[in-house]
Design a protein around this motif. Structure first.
Motif, PDB file in Angstrom:
ATOM      1  N   VAL A 441       0.855  -1.185   0.000  1.00 43.32           N
ATOM      2  CA  VAL A 441       0.000   0.000   0.000  1.00 43.32           C
ATOM      3  C   VAL A 441       0.889   1.232   0.000  1.00 43.32           C
ATOM      4  CG1 VAL A 441      -1.785   1.279   1.224  1.00 43.32           C
ATOM      5  CG2 VAL A 441      -1.617  -1.179   1.491  1.00 43.32           C
ATOM      6  N   LEU A 442       0.558   2.177  -0.849  1.00 43.71           N
ATOM      7  CA  LEU A 442       1.299   3.421  -0.900  1.00 43.71           C
ATOM      8  C   LEU A 442       0.800   4.307   0.248  1.00 43.71           C
ATOM      9  CD1 LEU A 442       3.323   4.711  -2.982  1.00 43.71           C
ATOM     10  CD2 LEU A 442       1.367   5.960  -3.822  1.00 43.71           C
ATOM     11  N   ALA A 443       1.711   4.644   1.145  1.00 44.41           N
ATOM     12  CA  ALA A 443       1.315   5.417   2.320  1.00 44.41           C
ATOM     13  C   ALA A 443       2.266   6.605   2.473  1.00 44.41           C
ATOM     14  CB  ALA A 443       1.382   4.537   3.555  1.00 44.41           C
ATOM     15  N   ILE A 444       1.836   7.586   3.255  1.00 43.19           N
ATOM     16  CA  ILE A 444       2.674   8.757   3.498  1.00 43.19           C
ATOM     17  C   ILE A 444       2.800   8.928   5.001  1.00 43.19           C
ATOM     18  CG2 ILE A 444       2.969  11.234   3.093  1.00 43.19           C
ATOM     19  CD1 ILE A 444       0.897  10.843   0.744  1.00 43.19           C
ATOM     20  N   VAL A 476      -0.331   6.093   9.673  1.00 45.70           N
ATOM     21  CA  VAL A 476       0.193   6.706   8.455  1.00 45.70           C
ATOM     22  C   VAL A 476      -0.991   7.072   7.580  1.00 45.70           C
ATOM     23  CG1 VAL A 476       2.428   5.503   8.319  1.00 45.70           C
ATOM     24  CG2 VAL A 476       0.372   4.442   7.356  1.00 45.70           C
ATOM     25  N   TYR A 477      -0.741   7.975   6.646  1.00 47.78           N
ATOM     26  CA  TYR A 477      -1.781   8.357   5.695  1.00 47.78           C
ATOM     27  C   TYR A 477      -1.817   7.306   4.594  1.00 47.78           C
ATOM     28  CZ  TYR A 477      -4.170  10.860   1.947  1.00 47.78           C
ATOM     29  OH  TYR A 477      -5.038  11.211   0.941  1.00 47.78           O
ATOM     30  N   SER A 478      -2.966   6.684   4.395  1.00 49.90           N
ATOM     31  CA  SER A 478      -3.081   5.706   3.314  1.00 49.90           C
ATOM     32  C   SER A 478      -3.655   6.376   2.078  1.00 49.90           C
ATOM     33  CB  SER A 478      -4.002   4.563   3.726  1.00 49.90           C
ATOM     34  OG  SER A 478      -4.203   3.719   2.607  1.00 49.90           O
ATOM     35  N   THR A 479      -3.038   6.093   0.927  1.00 47.63           N
ATOM     36  CA  THR A 479      -3.585   6.614  -0.332  1.00 47.63           C
ATOM     37  C   THR A 479      -4.663   5.685  -0.869  1.00 47.63           C
ATOM     38  OG1 THR A 479      -2.034   5.360  -1.668  1.00 47.63           O
ATOM     39  CG2 THR A 479      -1.334   7.581  -0.975  1.00 47.63           C
ATOM     40  N   ILE A 493       1.883   2.192 -10.086  1.00 45.21           N
ATOM     41  CA  ILE A 493       0.591   2.025  -9.398  1.00 45.21           C
ATOM     42  C   ILE A 493      -0.110   0.789  -9.971  1.00 45.21           C
ATOM     43  CG2 ILE A 493      -1.646   3.111  -8.907  1.00 45.21           C
ATOM     44  CD1 ILE A 493       0.652   4.667  -7.683  1.00 45.21           C
ATOM     45  N   LEU A 494      -0.520  -0.112  -9.094  1.00 40.08           N
ATOM     46  CA  LEU A 494      -1.127  -1.368  -9.544  1.00 40.08           C
ATOM     47  C   LEU A 494      -2.641  -1.356  -9.436  1.00 40.08           C
ATOM     48  CD1 LEU A 494       1.342  -3.823  -7.789  1.00 40.08           C
ATOM     49  CD2 LEU A 494       1.422  -3.014 -10.145  1.00 40.08           C
ATOM     50  N   GLY A 495      -3.203  -0.317  -8.860  1.00 39.64           N
ATOM     51  CA  GLY A 495      -4.658  -0.247  -8.697  1.00 39.64           C
ATOM     52  C   GLY A 495      -4.984   0.187  -7.288  1.00 39.64           C
ATOM     53  N   ARG A 496      -6.267   0.339  -7.040  1.00 40.10           N
ATOM     54  CA  ARG A 496      -6.718   0.726  -5.704  1.00 40.10           C
ATOM     55  C   ARG A 496      -6.615  -0.477  -4.767  1.00 40.10           C
ATOM     56  NH1 ARG A 496      -9.486   6.027  -6.262  1.00 40.10           N
ATOM     57  NH2 ARG A 496      -9.598   6.264  -8.514  1.00 40.10           N
TER      58      ARG A 496
END
Ligand code: ATP
Ligand code: MG
Length: 631
Positions: A441-444, A476-479, A493-496
């Motif tokens: 998961v892409l997170a910030i 963390v902030y999840s996108t 990016i592989l999708g939501r």
């Protein structure tokens, strides 16, 4: 270390020093007291104690140095009009609009809902709100009464600014009846409505409530309305996400952080310079329109093109004709628009002098390789994919050309943008994935950099629960996007995260399967969803649009195509990823902003209620799928 790597490192490790420097890109009435106050995570205050104004930075500060240069270029191929406003003229129009809003009782912190087509008055209204410290809430003009009503209720505006009509493909689309109906449906009734009358459709005015812009403008022709200096943390606007994954979220943005973030992005990402022209083909109803039609280019002292019309009318060369005419240096569009152009005669791309253009930026959805190859080959300019969200207000992943010219990789929006402490995390354990080519998961990591959302409008709990509580064991902030990073630091990016499917224990991004299917020569577009399956947990289902639709009438030909597609998937991803069925449709369900509504497709396939569909473009697309899965 490359200069970008160093630039990025400093933005994270010397956060305050880095952003203090960026803050000097805008004008402050009083300088910030603190750079970043992260004493109450995940809430962050940027540049607190500093006072500034978005409209001052976008308009007034340029009047002394470039007052007679173009600022707003309003073009409509719908009404065949073209009007250029210099910074000085824009300042005058904005003051008239600000005076009109003040006369209707709007004050600092009051909301103004803007439901407008892509006309100059919409820009005046946004800037006028910023000028007087009112909070604008722009609602995309393509929305009908139901969606509009729920946004009116949420924003509770003092005034709604609207128009008699928009226009699409040469046909007027009346706005006023939709607005009247929305106000009727809404529990909140705005005391005043301000209407631009374009003379496209006759309007019935409600006495005491409805006011005509032309009349108020006349009254306030010489208005002098000073900019209201507001704290950096003062809310500038609210805006809804596209509603791709569910009910749209009301994003709330600050003032100072946003102005600094945009000014910095114009320099480091877009490499746009004062006196040049920026052309974003988006709509003011979306975040790209806020950041890169209105505020970003103007803050940078650039002229910005506001375009009402189709990319194909009067012909498929119209955008390139504008690039030539206005010597556009930076252009911003979306893959969905490029796919439309791809169907046009390629000769349009060589017909005009595009030498002024430095790069074309694309965002909003995955940029598939065939589309990227086509536009890159035809334009002969750098194509720069950038990944971000309504929530963040500016790019999270891209190539920062203004810092260092780095190569793009097809299929990747690029590297983490300065200021964003981007992480890939295991969605089950929350653990950071540090090696290359792992899916996560892409997170910030907090604090989010300047310009990102402050909170969800009037709902701090929803903000924390939605964005900061989805990864286990970590705040963390999840996108909510699923990605991998390669050995060079480029993300794909592989999708939501919702779209990750689990087939017999194998986790697959729907985007991976879609990419494979789209490489079939006769497939224009495809949506893949995971559908519950008793045996395997989930199976992939594909719905594809053909380039040449002639096989649609021939069941044998369709079966053959289905077999070909499955073979392609087997070959590139393996049999686990093979869709259970590949069905063919003439269009796919999308949001008004052009994104695939996979969750609706999935719900229909599983026989569930598809949920909030108010942001859907064309219900017929979902009906086709319903009909197919019924039999
Ligand atoms: P909602 O949040 O209401 O479900 P949405 O996520 O579509 O809707 P937006 O803020 O308009 O609302 O879109 C942001 C999303 O769009 C990202 O989270 C990502 O899924 C997708 N996206 C944006 N740019 C790119 C890109 N360059 N490549 C791949 N995906 C992108
Ligand atoms: Mg989203």
């Amino acid at each position: 270390m490359s200069s970008y790597a160093e630039f990025y490192r400093r933005s994270i490790e010397d956060r305050d020093g880095f952003w203090r420097e960026q803050a000097a890109l805008i004008d402050w009435q009083t300088p910030p007291q603190t750079i970043c106050d992260y004493s109450k995570p995940p809430f962050v205050k940027w540049f607190a104690g500093g006072t500034t104004n978005l409209c001052h930075n976008a308009v007034d500060r340029h009047v002394a140095t470039r007052g007679d240069q173009p600022a707003l270029i309003a073009i409509s191929t719908e009404t065949d009009t073209e009007q250029v406003y210099t910074f000085r003229q824009l300042q005058a129009e904005v003051q008239r609009m600000a005076a009109a809003l003040l006369s209707l009782g709007v004050g600092k912190g009051d909301r103004v809902l803007i439901y407008m087509p892509m006309i100059a008055e919409a820009a005046f209204a946004m800037l006028a709100c910023a000028r007087i410290g009112a909070i604008h809430s722009v609602v995309f003009g393509g929305f009908a009464s139901g969606s509009l009503a729920s946004r009116i209720e949420d924003a509770e505006p003092k005034v709604i600014v609207s128009a008699d009509a928009g226009s699409r493909g040469g046909k007027a689309v009346a706005y006023k009846p939709l607005l009247d109906e929305a106000i009727r449906l809404s529990k909140h009734k705005p005391p005043a409505v301000l209407l631009a009358d374009r003379g496209l459709v006759p309007m019935d005015l409600v006495a005491g409530r409805d006011h005509l812009w032309a009349a108020l403008r006349e009254q306030h022709l010489n208005a002098q309305v000073p900019c209201e200096w507001v704290d950096a943390t003062h809310t500038s606007y609210t805006l809804y996400t596209s509603g791709t994954t569910g009910k749209p979220k009301g994003v709330q943005r600050d003032t100072g952080g946003y102005a600094v973030a945009l000014a910095a992005s114009m320099k480091h990402i877009f490499d746009g310079r004062a006196g040049e022209t920026y052309f974003s083909t988006s709509d003011i109803g979306w975040v790209v329109g806020h950041s890169y039609i209105i505020y970003g280019p103007l803050i940078a002292g650039m002229a910005t093109i506001m375009y009402e019309g189709l990319p194909t009318r009067p012909d498929g060369g119209i955008w390139w004709q504008l690039v030539e005419k206005y010597k556009v240096t930076v252009m911003f569009s979306a893959p969905t628009a490029v796919r439309v152009l791809k169907k046009q005669d390629p000769a349009f791309l060589s017909k005009y002098d595009l030498s002024s253009l430095r790069a074309l930026f694309l965002a909003g959805e995955p940029l598939d390789e065939p589309t990227a190859q086509w536009i890159s080959g035809s334009l002969g300019k750098p194509i720069i994919d950038n990944y971000w969200q309504t929530e963040t207000g500016w790019p999270i992943l891209t190539i920062c050309n203004g810092v260092e010219k780095a190569p793009s990789k097809f299929g990747s929006p690029g590297k983490a943008v300065y200021g964003y402490n981007v992480k890939l995390l295991d969605d089950q354990t929350g653990e950071e994935l540090t090696s290359a080519n792992q899916k996560g998961v892409l997170a910030i990591e907090g604090p989010l950099p300047p310009g990102c959302l402050q909170t969800v409008w009037r709902d701090d709990a929803r903000y924390v629960n939605t964005y900061w509580s989805s990864v286990p064991n970590k705040m963390v902030y999840s996108t909510f996007d699923w990605a991998i990073r390669d050995e060079d630091g480029y993300y794909f990016i592989l999708g939501r995260t919702d779209d990750v499917i689990n087939v017999a224990g194998h986790r697959l991004g729907t985007r991976e399967i879609e990419e494979a299917i789209a490489s079939h020569p006769n497939i224009a577009e495809v949506a893949v969803v995971g559908v519950a399956d008793q045996l395997k947990g989930q199976v992939a289902m594909a719905f594809a649009v053909l380039k040449d639709a002639s096989p649609l009438e021939d069941p044998q030909a369709l079966l053959k195509l289905e077999g070909e597609v499955m073979k392609i998937v087997d070959g590139s991803l393996g049999a686990v990823a093979r869709p259970a069925r590949v069905r063919f449709v003439s269009l796919l369900p999308k949001t008004r902003s052009g994104k695939l509504l996979r969750r609706a497709v999935q719900a229909v396939c599983e026989g569930r209620d598809p949920g909030d569909l108010t942001t859907m473009e064309d219900p017929a697309a979902l009906q086709q799928i319903r009909d197919l899965v019924k039999v």
